[in-house]
Structures are given as C-alpha cells and as structure tokens.
Motif scaffolding. Structure first.
Motif, short mmCIF file in Angstrom:
data_model
loop_
_atom_site.label_atom_id
_atom_site.label_comp_id
_atom_site.label_asym_id
_atom_site.label_seq_id
_atom_site.Cartn_x
_atom_site.Cartn_y
_atom_site.Cartn_z
N ILE A 101 1.02 -1.31 -0.08
CA ILE A 101 -0.33 -0.28 -0.23
C ILE A 101 0.78 1.01 -0.30
O ILE A 101 1.86 1.65 0.76
CB ILE A 101 -1.25 -0.22 1.49
CG1 ILE A 101 -1.99 -1.20 0.94
CG2 ILE A 101 -1.65 1.52 1.37
CD1 ILE A 101 -2.93 -1.59 2.00
N LYS A 102 0.83 2.10 -0.98
CA LYS A 102 1.40 3.71 -0.90
C LYS A 102 0.48 4.51 -0.62
O LYS A 102 -0.87 3.99 -0.12
CB LYS A 102 1.97 3.99 -2.43
CG LYS A 102 2.89 2.57 -3.51
CD LYS A 102 3.19 2.84 -3.68
CE LYS A 102 4.74 1.67 -4.68
NZ LYS A 102 5.05 2.14 -5.54
N SER A 103 0.37 5.86 -0.07
CA SER A 103 0.42 6.92 0.08
C SER A 103 -0.91 7.11 -1.17
O SER A 103 -2.38 7.87 -0.88
CB SER A 103 1.33 7.70 0.02
OG SER A 103 1.40 8.06 -0.82
N GLU A 104 -0.16 6.97 -2.35
CA GLU A 104 -1.43 7.13 -3.44
C GLU A 104 -2.18 6.65 -3.34
O GLU A 104 -3.70 6.63 -4.29
CB GLU A 104 -0.10 7.29 -4.87
CG GLU A 104 0.52 8.37 -4.61
CD GLU A 104 1.88 8.18 -4.37
OE1 GLU A 104 2.73 9.05 -4.75
OE2 GLU A 104 2.00 6.95 -3.98
N ASP A 105 -2.14 5.13 -2.89
CA ASP A 105 -3.48 4.08 -2.94
C ASP A 105 -5.01 4.20 -2.47
O ASP A 105 -5.57 3.94 -2.25
CB ASP A 105 -2.64 2.75 -2.66
CG ASP A 105 -1.99 2.65 -3.58
OD1 ASP A 105 -2.04 2.09 -4.73
OD2 ASP A 105 -1.15 1.10 -2.90
N ILE A 106 -4.15 5.73 -1.07
CA ILE A 106 -5.43 5.92 -0.04
C ILE A 106 -6.31 7.59 -0.68
O ILE A 106 -5.87 7.81 -0.89
CB ILE A 106 -4.51 6.30 1.12
CG1 ILE A 106 -3.59 5.07 1.82
CG2 ILE A 106 -5.61 6.59 2.47
CD1 ILE A 106 -2.83 5.28 2.47
#
Length: 288
Positions: free
Chosen positions: A114-119
């Motif tokens: 999970i990357k920050s852009e996934d949130i």
C-alpha cells in the motif's frame, strides 16, 4: 405516515449488503464490480444516529486488445476496502443533517504493497428540509466520493415528493428516481444516476512506450429500471438494468492531466444486490 428511504442498489442505509454490477461493452472493456459492505448503527436514538461500517470491492476490466493499443496487464484488476462513519441528526421537526466520512484504499496493488497514493478520503454533508403540508423534502449539500470517478466535489440537490400510497419521485443530482409501489413488499422504479470508479495504479503502466504513474477513472451517467422486493421483514433484493447516456474512462497522472482516453462507447448496465437491513430509530422524515 412512515415510508422507507430511497435505496440506490444496496449501498445506502443501515445494512449488510452484497452487490454485483456489470457493464458489458462492445469495445474497449467489459467491467465487472463485486462489492460487500456493512453499515451498523452504534448510536440509534430518536434524535440522532451514528453508523460505523466499511466495504470491500473488486473491479475487473476485460479489455478488447484491438481497441487498446498497449499492454493492459497492470490495469485489469483493482481491489478496494474502506472504513466509514455516518452521522444523522434531527435538528427540528423540519430540518435534519447527514454527515459522512470515509477512508478508502483503492489500487491495483501492482507492487503488492500500500502506497500513499492508494489512499483516498471521501466525505459528504447534506441538509434536508421537510414540508409537511406539501409532503415533500428539499435536499442540498455536497459530496466528494471517488465512486463517481471524479477528483473534485459535486453538489447534492434533490426535491422528493410522495404523491400517494403508490407513487413517489425524486428529482435531483447525482441521483433522480420515480417509484411505483405495487404492494408493501414489491416496487418498481426508474432512475437516472451517476456511477463510476477510481483506482490507483500502484506500479507504473506503459502507454506508447512511456511509463506513467496515476489513476484509472471511470464516470457513467445511467438511465435504467429496477425491481425491489422485501421479505422476512429485514431482507431486500434488487435487480436493475439500464444504459449509460454518458461514459468516460481515462488514465490520469497525479496532477489530473490526461495520459490516455479510452473513449468508450455507451453501454448497458446490470446490477443484482441483496441486503439485510438494520432497524432505524431516528425520527428523520423519509418519503421515498
């Protein structure tokens, strides 16, 4: 006189639900979306209600190779899960307030992390004003929700009226409906509603031999017909179908610049859903 609230498929209200959507297409891609969720009231009084819940979702794209001129392996399967809070409060005999906040992960998980852009974060604030003499409700507010495939907030406005025991309608955006109550447990409705999808491309996708990071976004405006049946007092099933009057799907970078426009044609829509409804004790007017 008490009436049930309008339900868009099975994804509103206090319930445990299962939903399956399909957008069969003749070009670009078929889209299948499977979703399961829960919204459970932990505070459920006459004046206010606090709901906690979440959902899991899988969205699959089956691309037509001849219509997409690059490899699509990285953008064929997206998964999402979320945590959601909802709050309703009766402010007076005429006014009520509804608030929603949701944190959501939506990604193709190309790198299995999970990357920050996934949130993503979704939110809405809506006021309703009930007119007893006219048996109607005005609704207005705003929502930001990636389920519409948009990266900006949109207005929520509607006029809902109960005509008699058999007929009710809601004129508004992003959702409009007219419902015919055949009996206590059976009803039919016509609808015009906004739907969509947003998922982060967790790893880069190659478009015309260049690597891009960004999101896949889809937005559709659908006209359709549905049938709802309730049974065992707490269960409701829905089947609905329609046709998209507006349909767009794009890869965008993180600055919302277009990387690739799939230019999909309008297509058919099918939804099947089942839900188990929790009882609401909040004295907020509902006409539909």
């Amino acid at each position: 006189m008490s009436y049930e609230k309008s339900m868009d498929s099975s994804q509103e209200g206090d319930a445990i639900y299962l939903s399956a959507e399909q957008f069969p297409g003749t070009d670009v891609s078929d889209v299948t979306k499977l979703e399961a969720g829960i919204a459970f009231p932990i505070i459920n009084t006459n004046k206010e209600k606090l709901t906690i819940g979440g959902k899991v979702q899988n969205t699959s794209f089956s691309y037509v190779d001849k219509d997409v001129p690059f490899a699509t392996d990285e953008i064929e399967d997206f998964n999402a899960f979320s945590f959601k809070l909802g709050y309703e409060r009766r402010l007076s005999d005429r006014w009520s307030l509804q608030l929603m906040g949701e944190s959501q992960v939506a990604s193709n998980f190309g790198e299995n992390e999970i990357k920050s852009e996934d949130i993503f974060f979704n939110a809405s604030a809506v006021l309703e004003r009930y007119n007893e003499s006219n048996n109607s409700i005005w609704t207005f507010g705003a929502t930001y929700d990636i389920q519409y495939g948009l990266y900006y907030p949109i207005p929520v406005i509607a006029y809902t009226k109960r005509i008699d025991e058999s007929w009710a309608y809601k004129i508004g955006f992003p959702d409009a409906r007219v419902r015919w109550f055949l009996s206590e447990h059976h009803n039919f409705e016509g609808f015009a509603t906004l739907k969509g999808f947003t998922g982060n491309i967790n790893d880069e996708v190659e478009v015309y031999k260049e690597d891009y990071s960004g999101t896949l976004r889809q937005t559709r405006y659908i006209l359709g017909l549905g049938y709802n049946v309730s049974f065992f007092k707490t269960f409701e099933a829905n089947i609905s179908g329609g046709y998209s009057m507006y349909n767009t799907m794009k890869i965008q970078d993180y600055n919302h610049n277009e990387v690739y426009d799939f230019e999909p044609l309008n297509s058919y829509y099918l939804n099947l859903s089942l839900k188990y409804k929790f009882k609401s004790n909040t004295a907020i007017r509902s006409l539909y």
